[in-house]
Structures are given as structure tokens and as C-alpha cells.
Design a protein around this motif. Structure first.
Motif, PDB file in Angstrom:
ATOM      1  N   LYS A  41     -24.673 -28.075  19.355  1.00 46.47           N
ATOM      2  CA  LYS A  41     -24.542 -29.148  18.462  1.00 46.47           C
ATOM      3  C   LYS A  41     -22.857 -29.425  18.476  1.00 46.47           C
ATOM      4  N   ILE A  42     -22.095 -28.146  18.308  1.00 44.16           N
ATOM      5  CA  ILE A  42     -20.800 -28.491  18.206  1.00 44.16           C
ATOM      6  C   ILE A  42     -20.382 -28.934  19.645  1.00 44.16           C
ATOM      7  N   GLU A  43     -20.722 -28.795  20.420  1.00 45.76           N
ATOM      8  CA  GLU A  43     -20.193 -29.320  21.893  1.00 45.76           C
ATOM      9  C   GLU A  43     -20.707 -30.712  21.990  1.00 45.76           C
ATOM     10  N   ARG A  44     -21.828 -31.185  21.277  1.00 51.71           N
ATOM     11  CA  ARG A  44     -22.188 -32.476  21.542  1.00 51.71           C
ATOM     12  C   ARG A  44     -21.279 -33.321  20.367  1.00 51.71           C
ATOM     13  N   ASP A  45     -20.923 -32.766  19.068  1.00 50.61           N
ATOM     14  CA  ASP A  45     -20.259 -33.364  18.221  1.00 50.61           C
ATOM     15  C   ASP A  45     -18.614 -33.654  18.394  1.00 50.61           C
ATOM     16  N   ALA A  46     -18.239 -32.572  19.052  1.00 50.51           N
ATOM     17  CA  ALA A  46     -16.802 -32.520  19.254  1.00 50.51           C
ATOM     18  C   ALA A  46     -15.975 -33.624  19.703  1.00 50.51           C
ATOM     19  N   PRO A  47     -16.466 -34.186  20.855  1.00 47.36           N
ATOM     20  CA  PRO A  47     -15.677 -35.105  21.245  1.00 47.36           C
ATOM     21  C   PRO A  47     -15.328 -36.530  20.454  1.00 47.36           C
ATOM     22  N   ARG A 101     -11.259 -30.437  14.899  1.00 48.88           N
ATOM     23  CA  ARG A 101     -11.790 -30.060  16.286  1.00 48.88           C
ATOM     24  C   ARG A 101     -11.472 -28.744  16.547  1.00 48.88           C
ATOM     25  N   GLU A 102     -10.288 -28.357  16.308  1.00 45.78           N
ATOM     26  CA  GLU A 102      -9.638 -26.774  16.511  1.00 45.78           C
ATOM     27  C   GLU A 102     -10.621 -26.098  15.814  1.00 45.78           C
ATOM     28  N   ARG A 103     -11.085 -26.265  14.311  1.00 46.26           N
ATOM     29  CA  ARG A 103     -11.702 -25.228  13.700  1.00 46.26           C
ATOM     30  C   ARG A 103     -13.305 -25.230  14.273  1.00 46.26           C
ATOM     31  N   LEU A 104     -13.859 -26.145  14.891  1.00 48.16           N
ATOM     32  CA  LEU A 104     -15.015 -26.144  15.647  1.00 48.16           C
ATOM     33  C   LEU A 104     -14.913 -25.428  16.836  1.00 48.16           C
TER      34      LEU A 104
END
Length: 87
Positions: free
Chosen positions: A43-49, A57-60
Motif C-alpha cells: 500500500k505504501i509503495e502504491r500510494d507514495a508516488p 513521503r519521507e515518513r512513509l
């Protein structure tokens, strides 16, 4: 008077089968936890961009690294339990 009658009538500890059942439950529990953490990473990889705020973004990214380390730790425990439960 059976074998256990000589020693007070009750056995102490668990039998091998009881230990295997407990280990099997622990293995399944670990697998479910690993799967849940992997879903969070995806989920993080999908939403980060799509996140514009750099700090967010750094926190994620830091959270993703922590989750991946936790997954590695749990996978080691899962592997060890699986190996100990064989034979």
C-alpha cells in the motif's frame, strides 16, 4: 496401576503431539502477521508516488523500511518454528 500411577497419577509437560499443535498454531499466526505487514508495504509503495508533501513521503519511506525489517525478523522466526516442527 499404570505407568503414570507410579509418579502421582498425572504426567507433567506436554506430549510431542500437543507441542506440534501449539507450534502449528504459532506458525499460522506468524504467517498471517507477515502477510498483513506485506500488505501495508504494498500500500505504501502504491500510494507514495502520488504524495506531494516531501516530509510525508519521507515518513512513509521510513515506515516502509521498518515494516520490511519486521517482516524479515518474523520470517526468520517462522522458518525456525517450521524447521523445529518437522520430524
Amino acid at each position: 496401576m499404570g505407568f503414570f500411577g507410579l509418579f502421582g497419577g498425572r504426567r507433567s509437560g506436554k506430549t510431542v503431539a500437543e507441542k506440534r499443535v501449539g507450534n502449528a498454531a504459532a506458525i499460522v499466526n506468524l504467517a498471517n502477521r507477515i502477510h498483513g505487514l506485506q500488505k501495508k508495504v504494498v500500500k505504501i509503495e502504491r500510494d507514495a508516488p502520488y504524495i506531494r508533501n516531501n516530509k510525508e513521503r519521507e515518513r512513509l519511506e521510513v515506515q516502509k523500511i521498518r515494516l520490511e525489517r519486521e517482516i524479515e525478523r518474523l520470517e526468520k522466526r517462522h522458518h525456525a518454528l517450521s524447521q523445529s516442527n518437522k520430524g
